[in-house]
Motif scaffolding. Sequence first.
Motif, PDB file in Angstrom:
ATOM      1  N   GLU A  88       0.824  -1.203   0.000  1.00  0.00           N
ATOM      2  CA  GLU A  88       0.000   0.000   0.000  1.00  0.00           C
ATOM      3  C   GLU A  88       0.856   1.250   0.000  1.00  0.00           C
ATOM      4  OE1 GLU A  88      -2.626  -0.369   3.277  1.00  0.00           O
ATOM      5  OE2 GLU A  88      -4.053  -1.561   2.151  1.00  0.00           O
ATOM      6  N   SER A  89       2.082   1.154   0.500  1.00  0.00           N
ATOM      7  CA  SER A  89       2.947   2.326   0.556  1.00  0.00           C
ATOM      8  C   SER A  89       3.943   2.320  -0.586  1.00  0.00           C
ATOM      9  CB  SER A  89       3.704   2.355   1.886  1.00  0.00           C
ATOM     10  OG  SER A  89       4.499   1.210   2.009  1.00  0.00           O
ATOM     11  N   LEU A  90       3.621   1.590  -1.694  1.00  0.00           N
ATOM     12  CA  LEU A  90       4.524   1.485  -2.825  1.00  0.00           C
ATOM     13  C   LEU A  90       4.911   2.875  -3.306  1.00  0.00           C
ATOM     14  CD1 LEU A  90       5.636  -0.810  -4.637  1.00  0.00           C
ATOM     15  CD2 LEU A  90       3.744  -0.327  -6.193  1.00  0.00           C
ATOM     16  N   THR A  91       6.203   3.109  -3.466  1.00  0.00           N
ATOM     17  CA  THR A  91       6.685   4.398  -3.939  1.00  0.00           C
ATOM     18  C   THR A  91       7.316   4.236  -5.313  1.00  0.00           C
ATOM     19  OG1 THR A  91       8.763   3.978  -2.801  1.00  0.00           O
ATOM     20  CG2 THR A  91       7.115   5.267  -1.625  1.00  0.00           C
ATOM     21  N   LEU A  92       7.574   5.342  -5.981  1.00  0.00           N
ATOM     22  CA  LEU A  92       8.170   5.265  -7.299  1.00  0.00           C
ATOM     23  C   LEU A  92       9.532   4.596  -7.220  1.00  0.00           C
ATOM     24  CD1 LEU A  92       7.292   8.779  -8.721  1.00  0.00           C
ATOM     25  CD2 LEU A  92       6.256   6.594  -9.319  1.00  0.00           C
ATOM     26  N   PRO A  93       9.815   3.633  -8.109  1.00  0.00           N
ATOM     27  CA  PRO A  93      11.069   2.904  -8.051  1.00  0.00           C
ATOM     28  C   PRO A  93      12.225   3.756  -8.540  1.00  0.00           C
ATOM     29  CG  PRO A  93       9.816   2.235  -9.979  1.00  0.00           C
ATOM     30  CD  PRO A  93       8.944   3.181  -9.208  1.00  0.00           C
ATOM     31  N   THR A  94      13.412   3.489  -7.996  1.00  0.00           N
ATOM     32  CA  THR A  94      14.590   4.241  -8.399  1.00  0.00           C
ATOM     33  C   THR A  94      15.731   3.340  -8.844  1.00  0.00           C
ATOM     34  OG1 THR A  94      15.337   4.254  -6.105  1.00  0.00           O
ATOM     35  CG2 THR A  94      14.077   6.154  -6.840  1.00  0.00           C
ATOM     36  N   SER A 102       1.198 -19.857   7.805  1.00  0.00           N
ATOM     37  CA  SER A 102       2.408 -20.394   7.197  1.00  0.00           C
ATOM     38  C   SER A 102       3.069 -19.376   6.278  1.00  0.00           C
ATOM     39  CB  SER A 102       2.074 -21.666   6.399  1.00  0.00           C
ATOM     40  OG  SER A 102       1.150 -21.365   5.368  1.00  0.00           O
ATOM     41  N   ALA A 103       2.628 -18.117   6.384  1.00  0.00           N
ATOM     42  CA  ALA A 103       3.205 -17.077   5.530  1.00  0.00           C
ATOM     43  C   ALA A 103       4.708 -16.985   5.729  1.00  0.00           C
ATOM     44  CB  ALA A 103       2.554 -15.730   5.855  1.00  0.00           C
ATOM     45  N   SER A 104       5.415 -16.708   4.636  1.00  0.00           N
ATOM     46  CA  SER A 104       6.869 -16.666   4.672  1.00  0.00           C
ATOM     47  C   SER A 104       7.375 -15.476   5.467  1.00  0.00           C
ATOM     48  CB  SER A 104       7.397 -16.599   3.241  1.00  0.00           C
ATOM     49  OG  SER A 104       8.747 -16.235   3.230  1.00  0.00           O
ATOM     50  N   VAL A 105       8.205 -15.788   6.513  1.00  0.00           N
ATOM     51  CA  VAL A 105       8.858 -14.728   7.284  1.00  0.00           C
ATOM     52  C   VAL A 105       9.902 -14.053   6.383  1.00  0.00           C
ATOM     53  CG1 VAL A 105      10.285 -14.253   9.297  1.00  0.00           C
ATOM     54  CG2 VAL A 105       8.426 -15.910   9.468  1.00  0.00           C
ATOM     55  N   THR A 106      10.603 -14.821   5.357  1.00  0.00           N
ATOM     56  CA  THR A 106      11.607 -14.172   4.447  1.00  0.00           C
ATOM     57  C   THR A 106      10.995 -13.030   3.721  1.00  0.00           C
ATOM     58  OG1 THR A 106      12.814 -16.188   4.068  1.00  0.00           O
ATOM     59  CG2 THR A 106      13.203 -14.585   2.530  1.00  0.00           C
ATOM     60  N   ARG A 107       9.749 -13.236   3.213  1.00  0.00           N
ATOM     61  CA  ARG A 107       8.921 -12.257   2.461  1.00  0.00           C
ATOM     62  C   ARG A 107       8.445 -11.108   3.349  1.00  0.00           C
ATOM     63  NH1 ARG A 107       8.469 -13.418  -2.516  1.00  0.00           N
ATOM     64  NH2 ARG A 107       8.598 -15.563  -3.240  1.00  0.00           N
ATOM     65  N   PHE A 108       7.929 -11.384   4.621  1.00  0.00           N
ATOM     66  CA  PHE A 108       7.536 -10.311   5.532  1.00  0.00           C
ATOM     67  C   PHE A 108       8.705  -9.366   5.762  1.00  0.00           C
ATOM     68  CE2 PHE A 108       7.691  -8.542   9.792  1.00  0.00           C
ATOM     69  CZ  PHE A 108       6.512  -7.809   9.805  1.00  0.00           C
ATOM     70  N   THR A 109       9.882  -9.932   6.003  1.00  0.00           N
ATOM     71  CA  THR A 109      11.073  -9.117   6.251  1.00  0.00           C
ATOM     72  C   THR A 109      11.338  -8.199   5.072  1.00  0.00           C
ATOM     73  OG1 THR A 109      12.010 -10.926   7.556  1.00  0.00           O
ATOM     74  CG2 THR A 109      13.521  -9.186   6.861  1.00  0.00           C
ATOM     75  N   PHE A 110      11.241  -8.736   3.877  1.00  0.00           N
ATOM     76  CA  PHE A 110      11.486  -7.944   2.667  1.00  0.00           C
ATOM     77  C   PHE A 110      10.491  -6.803   2.554  1.00  0.00           C
ATOM     78  CE2 PHE A 110      10.059  -7.319  -1.761  1.00  0.00           C
ATOM     79  CZ  PHE A 110      11.207  -6.734  -2.286  1.00  0.00           C
ATOM     80  N   GLU A 111       9.205  -7.127   2.702  1.00  0.00           N
ATOM     81  CA  GLU A 111       8.176  -6.109   2.532  1.00  0.00           C
ATOM     82  C   GLU A 111       8.280  -5.022   3.592  1.00  0.00           C
ATOM     83  OE1 GLU A 111       6.171  -5.524   0.177  1.00  0.00           O
ATOM     84  OE2 GLU A 111       6.442  -7.352  -0.999  1.00  0.00           O
ATOM     85  N   TYR A 112       8.451  -5.432   4.865  1.00  0.00           N
ATOM     86  CA  TYR A 112       8.484  -4.450   5.944  1.00  0.00           C
ATOM     87  C   TYR A 112       9.732  -3.582   5.835  1.00  0.00           C
ATOM     88  CZ  TYR A 112       7.077  -2.523  10.441  1.00  0.00           C
ATOM     89  OH  TYR A 112       6.654  -1.670  11.431  1.00  0.00           O
ATOM     90  N   ARG A 162      11.479  -2.729   3.139  1.00  0.00           N
ATOM     91  CA  ARG A 162      11.485  -1.731   2.066  1.00  0.00           C
ATOM     92  C   ARG A 162      10.449  -0.638   2.305  1.00  0.00           C
ATOM     93  NH1 ARG A 162       8.962  -3.311  -3.660  1.00  0.00           N
ATOM     94  NH2 ARG A 162       6.952  -4.189  -3.048  1.00  0.00           N
ATOM     95  N   ARG A 163       9.468  -0.918   3.156  1.00  0.00           N
ATOM     96  CA  ARG A 163       8.492   0.123   3.492  1.00  0.00           C
ATOM     97  C   ARG A 163       8.960   0.998   4.639  1.00  0.00           C
ATOM     98  NH1 ARG A 163       2.764  -2.571   4.235  1.00  0.00           N
ATOM     99  NH2 ARG A 163       3.649  -4.624   3.875  1.00  0.00           N
ATOM    100  N   HIS A 164      10.025   0.581   5.356  1.00  0.00           N
ATOM    101  CA  HIS A 164      10.517   1.344   6.501  1.00  0.00           C
ATOM    102  C   HIS A 164      12.035   1.523   6.400  1.00  0.00           C
ATOM    103  CE1 HIS A 164       6.638  -0.275   7.871  1.00  0.00           C
ATOM    104  NE2 HIS A 164       6.579   0.799   8.618  1.00  0.00           N
ATOM    105  N   PRO A 165      12.487   2.256   5.377  1.00  0.00           N
ATOM    106  CA  PRO A 165      13.933   2.462   5.204  1.00  0.00           C
ATOM    107  C   PRO A 165      14.560   3.287   6.319  1.00  0.00           C
ATOM    108  CG  PRO A 165      12.695   3.894   3.738  1.00  0.00           C
ATOM    109  CD  PRO A 165      11.693   2.964   4.366  1.00  0.00           C
ATOM    110  N   ASP A 166      13.722   3.918   7.151  1.00  0.00           N
ATOM    111  CA  ASP A 166      14.230   4.750   8.241  1.00  0.00           C
ATOM    112  C   ASP A 166      14.642   3.923   9.456  1.00  0.00           C
ATOM    113  OD1 ASP A 166      11.404   4.198   8.275  1.00  0.00           O
ATOM    114  OD2 ASP A 166      11.265   5.431  10.072  1.00  0.00           O
ATOM    115  N   LEU A 167      14.282   2.632   9.482  1.00  0.00           N
ATOM    116  CA  LEU A 167      14.580   1.805  10.652  1.00  0.00           C
ATOM    117  C   LEU A 167      15.960   1.169  10.539  1.00  0.00           C
ATOM    118  CD1 LEU A 167      11.175   0.010  11.318  1.00  0.00           C
ATOM    119  CD2 LEU A 167      12.039   2.149  12.266  1.00  0.00           C
TER     120      LEU A 167
END
Length: 473
Positions: A18-24, A222-232, A234-239
């Motif tokens: 939902e927070s997808l931003t323009l790719p660079t 059974s959702a993939s934790v590898t995928r959650f890590t990726f999504e979270y 890239r949505r929180h580059p400030d962390l």
Amino acid sequence: MKLLKLTGFIFFLFFLTESLTLPTQPRDIENFNSTQKFIEDNIEYITIIAFAQYVQEATFEEMEKLVKDMVEYKDRCMADKTLPECSKLPNNVLQEKICAMEGLPQKHNFSHCCSKVDAQRRLCFFYNKKSDVGFLPPFPTLDPEEKCQAYESNRESLLNHFLYEVARRNPFVFAPTLLTVAVHFEEVAKSCCEEQNKVNCLQTRKMFLPTMMDAVKGMLCSASVTRFTFEYSRRHPDLSIPELLRIVQIYKDLLRNCCNTENPPGCYRYAEDKFNETTEKSLKMVQQECKHFQNLGKDGLKYHYLIRLTKIAPQLSTEELVSLGEKMVTAFTTCCTLSEEFACVDNLADLVFGELCGVNENRTINPAVDHCCKTNFAFRRPCFESLKADKTYVPPPFSQDLFTFHADMCQSQNEELQRKTDRFLVNLVKLKHELTDEELQSLFTNFANVVDKCCKAESPEVCFNEESPKIGN
């Protein structure tokens, strides 16, 4: 139904971004283009899930109107991507169209969300979801023969109805999970409806509702934790890296706990609150440390950390403690003036504790330090921050030599004088380990005053002989 066999890829769909931003970056652009292609190919199903989860009370007919509108929007943008409306995030477009449906916001009590825009509106729709679905009518059921007749006569309508009914009853289940369930639904229907004994086949393939709902629960679980890590991430580059790892661990714990409950979606609906809670706690810790830096200055902060580090790991050599203290201060002087101070401080300070743990690997410093070094990497720094003075430490015998100074102290250059001062403070803490930080700071202030007084005296050596014994008293 053209629902995917690419079940791994669908984690990229807009519902999770939902927070997808323009790719660079090239990789970002590739992911972005793939996501857009997926949305274009599956806009009907995505719309059904999103609408049913956002407005659970909405009727199937209302949902069909929105699907038609979204398909028309997709066709317009496919024909001319330069149109202003085509630059918007898909989820923003969806929510705008939901709000624009005549009388719908008032009818289903979400007009307050429609008065907001962008992220605030998305958040409002999210909080408007209801995990307790007792207000919905019972899940519609058909006997196996009727189910197969409906599938054969209007396959698309049956599948859309199924997806709509499951999604509105599971508002917090990831869309990819629901799509996977729908794929399974179609595969079983297609296979069993061709069998002579449809009832036996459907029962064997576990097609009935209770089993399907269990499947929904079993699949986010059974959702993939590898995928959650990726999504979270890239949505929180400030962390910081440690903070992201803390959140991943909380996510894993949440899955483990919620998947053992009767209502996993209702359990993990508060996941974001838990993530925010740990981030706020870490943020406050960094803010407090940077405030110490602002109030105490570089030297004052270094003395603060020399005392803390020596108290928790007095078994280290004086030189090791001085080095760790200097590196800790470097982290704050480097980061506390930056806009991204949180990630910067958390990353660099954790490296200092990582160095301390590197020493601990070769020789165990003390039980408390050993415990923090062996704890989950993500929580290593909070563990160290909570440590008190090591109670197992036995101070060395008192030696007046520690408090004996000579005139050469005044002849030291700035850097050399600073090193002598740092070493004195560490040795003072080792010797007076039982004293409070305030008492140690008072003794250190006495020392600084004696050095200042004697270096200004006509005979520094005589002054030091007279004043030095008073420091430790």
